[in-house]
Enzyme design. Structure first.
Site, PDB file in Angstrom:
ATOM      1  N   SER A  30       0.840  -1.186   0.000  1.00 26.57           N
ATOM      2  CA  SER A  30       0.000   0.000   0.000  1.00 26.57           C
ATOM      3  C   SER A  30       0.874   1.233   0.000  1.00 26.57           C
ATOM      4  O   SER A  30       1.881   1.290   0.711  1.00 26.57           O
ATOM      5  CB  SER A  30      -0.909   0.004   1.238  1.00 26.57           C
ATOM      6  OG  SER A  30      -1.755   1.129   1.228  1.00 26.57           O
ATOM      7  N   GLY A  31       0.517   2.206  -0.810  1.00 22.45           N
ATOM      8  CA  GLY A  31       1.277   3.447  -0.880  1.00 22.45           C
ATOM      9  C   GLY A  31       0.341   4.620  -1.057  1.00 22.45           C
ATOM     10  O   GLY A  31      -0.887   4.487  -1.052  1.00 22.45           O
ATOM     11  N   LYS A  51      -3.232  -4.086  -9.224  1.00 22.01           N
ATOM     12  CA  LYS A  51      -2.725  -2.810  -8.741  1.00 22.01           C
ATOM     13  C   LYS A  51      -3.814  -1.753  -8.892  1.00 22.01           C
ATOM     14  O   LYS A  51      -4.166  -1.349 -10.002  1.00 22.01           O
ATOM     15  CB  LYS A  51      -1.480  -2.424  -9.528  1.00 22.01           C
ATOM     16  CG  LYS A  51      -0.847  -1.106  -9.121  1.00 22.01           C
ATOM     17  CD  LYS A  51       0.419  -0.904  -9.933  1.00 22.01           C
ATOM     18  CE  LYS A  51       1.094   0.419  -9.615  1.00 22.01           C
ATOM     19  NZ  LYS A  51       2.302   0.599 -10.433  1.00 22.01           N
ATOM     20  N   ASP A 141      12.442   6.314 -12.791  1.00 22.38           N
ATOM     21  CA  ASP A 141      12.571   5.834 -11.412  1.00 22.38           C
ATOM     22  C   ASP A 141      13.209   4.451 -11.381  1.00 22.38           C
ATOM     23  O   ASP A 141      12.710   3.540 -10.713  1.00 22.38           O
ATOM     24  CB  ASP A 141      11.204   5.806 -10.722  1.00 22.38           C
ATOM     25  CG  ASP A 141      11.326   5.694  -9.196  1.00 22.38           C
ATOM     26  OD1 ASP A 141      12.424   6.001  -8.674  1.00 22.38           O
ATOM     27  OD2 ASP A 141      10.349   5.300  -8.540  1.00 22.38           O
TER      28      ASP A 141
END
Length: 458
Positions: A30-31, A51, A141
């Site tokens: 979880s973000g 997702k 990233d």
């Protein structure tokens, strides 16, 4: 350890088109911008990652990039996605249980990674990055936690929530992607899948691009055929867990999380507020918004050093500290080493004392060969134009010399994902978020300029 499954009115569990096809087994991450679940496809019991992306711009970027890259064996595979008006996008991706950060953690305990294994990891990373760059996709990233690994040792780039397509009309067929020194390796392409588009999509985009336009572009990029392959997911430092975690995106107190302005091609203006500090290139640290694919190449160099040494190359605790650590190794950033660097947005705002005796990359790679140091030096250099491309490195003589890369099947894959990351004290990725207090640097020199002020750091 399994995490409790939330039963919210807007959650993945209440969406009939999803639960009709997938059993949600557990939430694995979880973000700030997504939740990730392990699931089982009811039709054939395939384990997948679902997702749920709460930021539609991030979801759009990831879907768009994965559609373009669906033929690449070293990029995670998107099975399908669900997106309805006023609901979060849910991406169904192949489930890979571990990542390169877990490989590094295990190697640190076991005494290192053999050179032949390092070469195979590098080749797989380079193949994935080359596929991106040949299609003008900048990942933005790249780091060990975003390089997922399957039980068969196949490594795949993941977490494309910050990715951008720089020149849409210069896409190339990634099937032409050369993979040198792998004639008997043949990284497998998983079985075909049909990518479905579920529901009506109509979302508003916060920076001048509407949800209608966003999904109009997705329809234009409907490049996944009925003969696709499988992929995987990852996000942030939680790997096959959540993507775009809060710690992975630099906090800008003056802007939104994904600033978008109108741009040619409808993809929004580039921002320097991307990536993870330890792997950010100097141009990003100096606020550039006109960078290119080369920022990924710098990140590659940082990852390669970590494969060699099992330690991060530049472990800054703030952006200023990050630059200071880079200068200690490479020397000050000046016009002779990078013509045009003075035009970087923050170049005249922040200055450092002259580094009289930079240590050089060799000092960061003790007991490594001249070829290994040379390879890293082709990526860790100031001038972006001087960085070697992924394709150039794939043909580097280093990979054709003894010891030769081992077959993928011989790679040592950890049994499980390492969870110590940035969330535990002393973890490798601790303090990679927003800048820390300037007090740690001691006395600073402030100078008034025509455009405001500049800060000089010791």
């Amino acid at each position: 350890m399994d995490q409790p499954l939330p039963k919210k009115s807007w959650s993945i569990h209440t969406r009939p088109e999803i639960i009709a096809k997938y059993e949600i087994l557990e939430r694995v991450g979880s973000g700030a911008y997504s939740d990730v679940y392990k699931g089982r496809r009811l039709s054939d019991n395939l384990i997948v990652a679902l997702k749920e992306v709460h930021d539609y711009q991030s979801a759009f970027r990831e879907i768009e990039a994965l559609q373009i890259l669906h033929n690449s064996p070293n990029v995670v595979f998107l099975h399908e996605y669900f997106w309805r008006e006023d609901e979060d996008a849910v991406l169904v991706l192949e489930f890979l249980r571990t990542d390169l950060s877990a490989v590094l953690s295990a190697a640190k305990r076991d005494g290192g990674i053999p050179a032949a294994h390092i070469k195979r990891w590098m080749l797989q990373i380079l193949c994935g990055v080359d596929a991106c760059h040949r299609n003008m996709i900048v990942h933005r990233d790249l780091k060990p936690a975003n390089l997922l690994i399957g039980d068969d040792g196949v490594l795949k780039l993941a977490d494309f929530g910050q990715a951008r397509i720089l020149l849409e009309d210069q896409q190339v067929d990634v099937n032409d992607n050369a993979q040198p020194y792998e004639p008997d390796e043949g990284l497998r392409v998983p079985c075909a899948e049909n990518v479905l588009r579920e529901g009506d999509v109509n979302e508003e985009q916060s920076g001048g691009v509407s949800k209608e336009e966003c999904f109009g572009e997705l329809v234009e990029h409907k490049s996944i055929d009925e003969t696709d392959k499988e992929t995987n997911l990852n996000d942030g430092d939680t790997s096959c867990l959540a993507t775009c975690t809060a710690s992975d995106i630099e906090d800008d107190p003056f802007k939104g999380s994904y600033p978008y302005e109108a741009e040619e091609g409808g993809h929004g203006a580039l921002t320097s507020w991307v990536g993870t500090r330890w792997f950010k290139s100097p141009e990003l640290l100096y606020g550039s918004t006109s960078y290119g694919l080369e920022i990924d190449l710098w990140s590659l160099g940082c990852i390669f050093v970590e494969l060699f040494t099992l330690e991060p190359l530049f472990a800054g605790i703030s952006d200023i500290d990050q630059l200071s650590r880079i200068f200690t190794v490479l020397g000050n950033l000046t016009e002779p080493v990078w013509p045009g660097c003075v035009e970087l947005p923050d170049y005249r705002t922040i200055s450092f004392n002259k580094v009289e005796n930079p240590t050089g990359l060799k000092s960061c790679l003790p007991n490594r060969s001249a070829d290994e140091i040379s390879l890293v030096g082709k990526l860790i250099c100031y001038d972006p134009a001087s960085r070697a491309t992924a394709m150039e490195l794939l043909h580097d003589k280093y990979f054709g010399e003894e010891p030769l890369p081992v077959p993928t099947s011989e790679l040592q894959v950890p049994l499980s994902k390492s969870f110590h990351d940035e969330h535990s004290p002393g973890g490798w990725y601790d303090d990679m978020g927003s800048d820390s207090d300037f007090d740690e640097f001691g006395p600073l020199n402030f100078t008034k300029t025509d455009t405001g002020f500049s800060m000089q750091f010791p």
